[in-house]
Enzyme design. Structure first.
Site, PDB file in Angstrom:
ATOM      1  N   THR A  49      63.488  62.493  40.074  1.00  0.00           N
ATOM      2  CA  THR A  49      62.052  62.762  39.871  1.00  0.00           C
ATOM      3  C   THR A  49      61.891  63.981  38.966  1.00  0.00           C
ATOM      4  OG1 THR A  49      61.531  61.907  42.064  1.00  0.00           O
ATOM      5  CG2 THR A  49      59.907  63.374  41.089  1.00  0.00           C
TER       6      THR A  49
ATOM      7  N   LYS B 151      66.748  72.202  44.013  1.00  0.00           N
ATOM      8  CA  LYS B 151      65.887  71.097  43.637  1.00  0.00           C
ATOM      9  C   LYS B 151      64.655  71.083  44.553  1.00  0.00           C
ATOM     10  CE  LYS B 151      67.452  67.100  42.850  1.00  0.00           C
ATOM     11  NZ  LYS B 151      66.411  67.080  41.803  1.00  0.00           N
TER      12      LYS B 151
ATOM     13  N   GLY C 152      59.451  69.365  42.400  1.00  0.00           N
ATOM     14  CA  GLY C 152      58.515  68.247  42.385  1.00  0.00           C
ATOM     15  C   GLY C 152      58.273  67.664  43.771  1.00  0.00           C
TER      16      GLY C 152
ATOM     17  N   GLU D 193      65.627  62.719  47.212  1.00  0.00           N
ATOM     18  CA  GLU D 193      66.653  63.017  46.198  1.00  0.00           C
ATOM     19  C   GLU D 193      67.996  63.292  46.868  1.00  0.00           C
ATOM     20  OE1 GLU D 193      63.717  64.889  42.766  1.00  0.00           O
ATOM     21  OE2 GLU D 193      64.667  66.252  44.176  1.00  0.00           O
TER      22      GLU D 193
HETATM   23  C1  5RP Z   1      61.868  67.236  41.952  1.00  0.00           C
HETATM   24  C2  5RP Z   1      63.053  67.934  41.403  1.00  0.00           C
HETATM   25  C3  5RP Z   1      63.217  67.974  39.917  1.00  0.00           C
HETATM   26  O1  5RP Z   1      64.444  67.444  39.597  1.00  0.00           O
HETATM   27  C4  5RP Z   1      63.140  69.406  39.462  1.00  0.00           C
HETATM   28  O2  5RP Z   1      61.915  69.971  39.906  1.00  0.00           O
HETATM   29  C5  5RP Z   1      63.239  69.514  37.942  1.00  0.00           C
HETATM   30  O3  5RP Z   1      62.103  68.988  37.354  1.00  0.00           O
HETATM   31  P1  5RP Z   1      61.877  68.980  35.785  1.00  0.00           P
HETATM   32  O4  5RP Z   1      62.816  67.990  35.204  1.00  0.00           O
HETATM   33  O5  5RP Z   1      60.422  68.595  35.645  1.00  0.00           O
HETATM   34  O6  5RP Z   1      62.121  70.380  35.268  1.00  0.00           O
HETATM   35  O7  5RP Z   1      63.885  68.438  42.102  1.00  0.00           O
HETATM   36  O8  5RP Z   1      61.788  67.362  43.335  1.00  0.00           O
END
Ligand code: 5RP
Length: 217
Positions: free
Chosen positions: A29, A95, A98, A104
């Site tokens: 994600t 992580k 998001g 994940e």
């Molecule tokens: C979501 C995550 C994403 O992998 C992390 O936030 C990185 O996001 P982006 O590619 O938008 O920088 O862990 O839960």
């Protein structure tokens, strides 16, 4: 120097090299993964299907005509591709920026190879500059918050965010994580914690930063 966005695109493009014919691909994600899904769509007839880590990724996968199946139906996966908020020299990650950390983590655990795609700003020597996300059962928010304070952090409730699993997120600030494995274990033991966004017990196998496969350290 390329922008963060260009670096994310380059890493996502490189990750397509790991996709093999007939695979069920685990998909993470985030904004970097969005580029990966776009690329995956161009080879959708070669893959079996995808297992998705969030409603957001599921919607994008389906909109591009990629079949999404349940992890229980898929069994063990060969490949998982996902982004990260931070990555240390041992491929251990933070992580959950998001809010998709729990799914994940489940898919990473189910996968033989975890390819992590990042821009170079995510590379750190010691994890913890990025606030550490912890998914909690809502009724345990204050309890878990107090325990995280006792561990030396400053948890902040990510208000107005409910995860795909119906839970809440605490973002733990000001933790310099010198023992990621120990801290992951310790936070996992707090009643009410669903998962912590530390990926130390199951780090990435391959890290692609700004389009370059990082050498194992
Ligand atoms: C979501 C995550 C994403 O992998 C992390 O936030 C990185 O996001 P982006 O590619 O938008 O920088 O862990 O839960």
């Amino acid at each position: 120097m390329s922008t963060a966005d260009e670096q994310k695109r380059a890493s996502a493009a490189k990750a397509l090299d790991y996709v093999e014919d007939g695979m069920i691909v685990g998909v993470g994600t985030g904004s970097t993964v969005k580029y990966f899904i776009d690329g995956l769509a161009s080879m959708k007839d070669r893959i079996e299907s995808a297992v998705s880590s969030s409603e957001q990724s599921t919607a994008q996968l389906k909109s591009l005509g990629i079949r999404v199946i349940d992890l229980n139906a898929a069994g063990p996966l060969s490949l998982y591709v996902d982004g990260a908020d931070e990555c240390d020299p041992h491929n251990r990650l933070i992580k959950g920026g998001g809010a998709a950390l729990t799914r994940e983590k489940i898919i990473a655990e189910a996968s033989a190879k975890f390819v992590c795609i990042i821009d170079s700003a995510k590379e750190v020597d010691v994890l913890g500059r990025f606030p550490l996300p912890v998914e909690v059962v809502p009724m345990a928010r204050s309890l878990v918050g107090r325990k995280l304070v006792a561990l030396g952090g400053q948890p902040v409730w990510r208000e107005n965010v409910t995860t795909d699993n119906g839970n809440w997120i605490l973002d733990v600030h000001n933790m310099r994580i010198v023992d990621p494995l120990g801290l992951e274990r310790e936070i996992n033991q707090i009643p009410g914690v669903v998962s912590v966004g530390l990926f130390a017990r199951r780090p990435a196998d391959v890290v692609i930063s700004a389009g370059n496969v990082r050498a194992n350290r």
